[in-house]
Design a protein around this motif. Structure first.
Motif, PDB file in Angstrom:
ATOM      1  N   GLY A  21     -10.944 -16.283 -32.972  1.00 30.99           N
ATOM      2  CA  GLY A  21     -10.370 -15.345 -33.924  1.00 30.99           C
ATOM      3  C   GLY A  21     -10.602 -13.901 -33.522  1.00 30.99           C
ATOM      4  O   GLY A  21      -9.708 -13.059 -33.639  1.00 30.99           O
ATOM      5  N   PHE A  22     -11.796 -13.613 -33.040  1.00 30.17           N
ATOM      6  CA  PHE A  22     -12.116 -12.260 -32.584  1.00 30.17           C
ATOM      7  C   PHE A  22     -11.216 -11.865 -31.413  1.00 30.17           C
ATOM      8  O   PHE A  22     -10.660 -10.772 -31.391  1.00 30.17           O
ATOM      9  CB  PHE A  22     -13.596 -12.182 -32.189  1.00 30.17           C
ATOM     10  CG  PHE A  22     -14.044 -10.818 -31.771  1.00 30.17           C
ATOM     11  CD1 PHE A  22     -14.264  -9.822 -32.714  1.00 30.17           C
ATOM     12  CD2 PHE A  22     -14.262 -10.525 -30.437  1.00 30.17           C
ATOM     13  CE1 PHE A  22     -14.695  -8.552 -32.330  1.00 30.17           C
ATOM     14  CE2 PHE A  22     -14.691  -9.266 -30.043  1.00 30.17           C
ATOM     15  CZ  PHE A  22     -14.900  -8.277 -30.993  1.00 30.17           C
ATOM     16  N   ASP A  23     -11.041 -12.784 -30.467  1.00 32.85           N
ATOM     17  CA  ASP A  23     -10.188 -12.507 -29.315  1.00 32.85           C
ATOM     18  C   ASP A  23      -8.743 -12.258 -29.757  1.00 32.85           C
ATOM     19  O   ASP A  23      -8.095 -11.316 -29.285  1.00 32.85           O
ATOM     20  CB  ASP A  23     -10.253 -13.668 -28.326  1.00 32.85           C
ATOM     21  CG  ASP A  23      -9.403 -13.426 -27.094  1.00 32.85           C
ATOM     22  OD1 ASP A  23      -9.715 -12.491 -26.326  1.00 32.85           O
ATOM     23  OD2 ASP A  23      -8.410 -14.155 -26.911  1.00 32.85           O
ATOM     24  N   LEU A  24      -8.240 -13.080 -30.655  1.00 33.10           N
ATOM     25  CA  LEU A  24      -6.869 -12.903 -31.145  1.00 33.10           C
ATOM     26  C   LEU A  24      -6.706 -11.586 -31.881  1.00 33.10           C
ATOM     27  O   LEU A  24      -5.697 -10.895 -31.717  1.00 33.10           O
ATOM     28  CB  LEU A  24      -6.475 -14.073 -32.045  1.00 33.10           C
ATOM     29  CG  LEU A  24      -6.284 -15.409 -31.342  1.00 33.10           C
ATOM     30  CD1 LEU A  24      -6.105 -16.525 -32.357  1.00 33.10           C
ATOM     31  CD2 LEU A  24      -5.105 -15.355 -30.380  1.00 33.10           C
ATOM     32  N   ALA A  25      -7.696 -11.209 -32.680  1.00 31.02           N
ATOM     33  CA  ALA A  25      -7.625  -9.951 -33.422  1.00 31.02           C
ATOM     34  C   ALA A  25      -7.622  -8.750 -32.484  1.00 31.02           C
ATOM     35  O   ALA A  25      -6.940  -7.760 -32.756  1.00 31.02           O
ATOM     36  CB  ALA A  25      -8.793  -9.851 -34.403  1.00 31.02           C
ATOM     37  N   ARG A  26      -8.348  -8.850 -31.388  1.00 31.15           N
ATOM     38  CA  ARG A  26      -8.383  -7.749 -30.419  1.00 31.15           C
ATOM     39  C   ARG A  26      -7.068  -7.640 -29.664  1.00 31.15           C
ATOM     40  O   ARG A  26      -6.689  -6.554 -29.231  1.00 31.15           O
ATOM     41  CB  ARG A  26      -9.531  -7.936 -29.427  1.00 31.15           C
ATOM     42  CG  ARG A  26     -10.883  -7.665 -30.045  1.00 31.15           C
ATOM     43  CD  ARG A  26     -12.024  -8.027 -29.127  1.00 31.15           C
ATOM     44  NE  ARG A  26     -12.003  -7.392 -27.837  1.00 31.15           N
ATOM     45  CZ  ARG A  26     -12.579  -6.218 -27.544  1.00 31.15           C
ATOM     46  NH1 ARG A  26     -13.221  -5.572 -28.467  1.00 31.15           N
ATOM     47  NH2 ARG A  26     -12.524  -5.738 -26.329  1.00 31.15           N
ATOM     48  N   GLY A  27      -6.400  -8.769 -29.447  1.00 30.80           N
ATOM     49  CA  GLY A  27      -5.102  -8.758 -28.782  1.00 30.80           C
ATOM     50  C   GLY A  27      -5.123  -8.395 -27.313  1.00 30.80           C
ATOM     51  O   GLY A  27      -4.129  -7.947 -26.764  1.00 30.80           O
ATOM     52  N   ARG A  28      -6.263  -8.608 -26.653  1.00 29.22           N
ATOM     53  CA  ARG A  28      -6.387  -8.228 -25.240  1.00 29.22           C
ATOM     54  C   ARG A  28      -6.390  -9.420 -24.293  1.00 29.22           C
ATOM     55  O   ARG A  28      -6.381  -9.250 -23.076  1.00 29.22           O
ATOM     56  CB  ARG A  28      -7.651  -7.408 -25.024  1.00 29.22           C
ATOM     57  CG  ARG A  28      -7.627  -6.107 -25.777  1.00 29.22           C
ATOM     58  CD  ARG A  28      -8.867  -5.297 -25.502  1.00 29.22           C
ATOM     59  NE  ARG A  28      -8.898  -4.124 -26.352  1.00 29.22           N
ATOM     60  CZ  ARG A  28      -9.949  -3.365 -26.502  1.00 29.22           C
ATOM     61  NH1 ARG A  28     -11.065  -3.657 -25.865  1.00 29.22           N
ATOM     62  NH2 ARG A  28      -9.907  -2.324 -27.285  1.00 29.22           N
ATOM     63  N   GLY A  29      -6.475 -10.609 -24.826  1.00 33.12           N
ATOM     64  CA  GLY A  29      -6.397 -11.811 -23.999  1.00 33.12           C
ATOM     65  C   GLY A  29      -7.615 -12.097 -23.139  1.00 33.12           C
ATOM     66  O   GLY A  29      -7.499 -12.757 -22.113  1.00 33.12           O
ATOM     67  N   GLU A  30      -8.786 -11.638 -23.567  1.00 31.04           N
ATOM     68  CA  GLU A  30      -9.978 -11.881 -22.760  1.00 31.04           C
ATOM     69  C   GLU A  30     -10.293 -13.366 -22.611  1.00 31.04           C
ATOM     70  O   GLU A  30     -10.742 -13.803 -21.554  1.00 31.04           O
ATOM     71  CB  GLU A  30     -11.190 -11.159 -23.354  1.00 31.04           C
ATOM     72  CG  GLU A  30     -11.133  -9.674 -23.115  1.00 31.04           C
ATOM     73  CD  GLU A  30     -11.138  -8.849 -24.392  1.00 31.04           C
ATOM     74  OE1 GLU A  30     -11.538  -7.686 -24.305  1.00 31.04           O
ATOM     75  OE2 GLU A  30     -10.737  -9.358 -25.445  1.00 31.04           O
TER      76      GLU A  30
END
Length: 110
Positions: free
Chosen positions: A32-41
């Motif tokens: 969820g954190f990765d999706l919220a950031r929207g950077r695709g880490e």
């Protein structure tokens, strides 16, 4: 909040946010954190983990379990609170390792 703050929270205070600390819940928070950031880490992390395992088709969350418990480990092998904590800790360590390497350039081959 950055990745390092999130990972610290996941390791030490996950239960405060999601109830009983479980590996699948930690994975969900990280996703969820990765999706919220929207950077695709996490997409890059998946490639990095796959390369560490000679191009394995397994998802990184499954590879984390294999590294932590060996062999064909799956979520069904997480029988105790300690097993879940070990898996969560390993997920956080690998993500930290990846993020530190990512900041310094491409990871070294295994």
């Amino acid at each position: 909040m950055d990745w390092h703050e999130l990972l610290s929270m996941v390791e030490r205070r996950l239960g405060m946010y999601v109830g009983r600390p479980r590996y699948d819940r930690a994975f969900s928070v990280v996703t969820g954190f990765d999706l919220a950031r929207g950077r695709g880490e996490l997409a890059e992390f998946q490639r990095w983990m796959s390369e560490r395992h000679q191009g394995s088709p397994l998802t990184f969350w499954a590879l984390i379990l294999v590294e932590a418990f060996g062999g064909q480990a799956t979520e069904e092998h997480l029988g105790t609170d300690e097993d879940h904590q070990l898996a969560i800790g390993h997920l956080c360590r690998r993500l930290r390792e990846f993020l530190d390497l990512d900041a310094a350039g491409p990871p070294a081959p295994i």
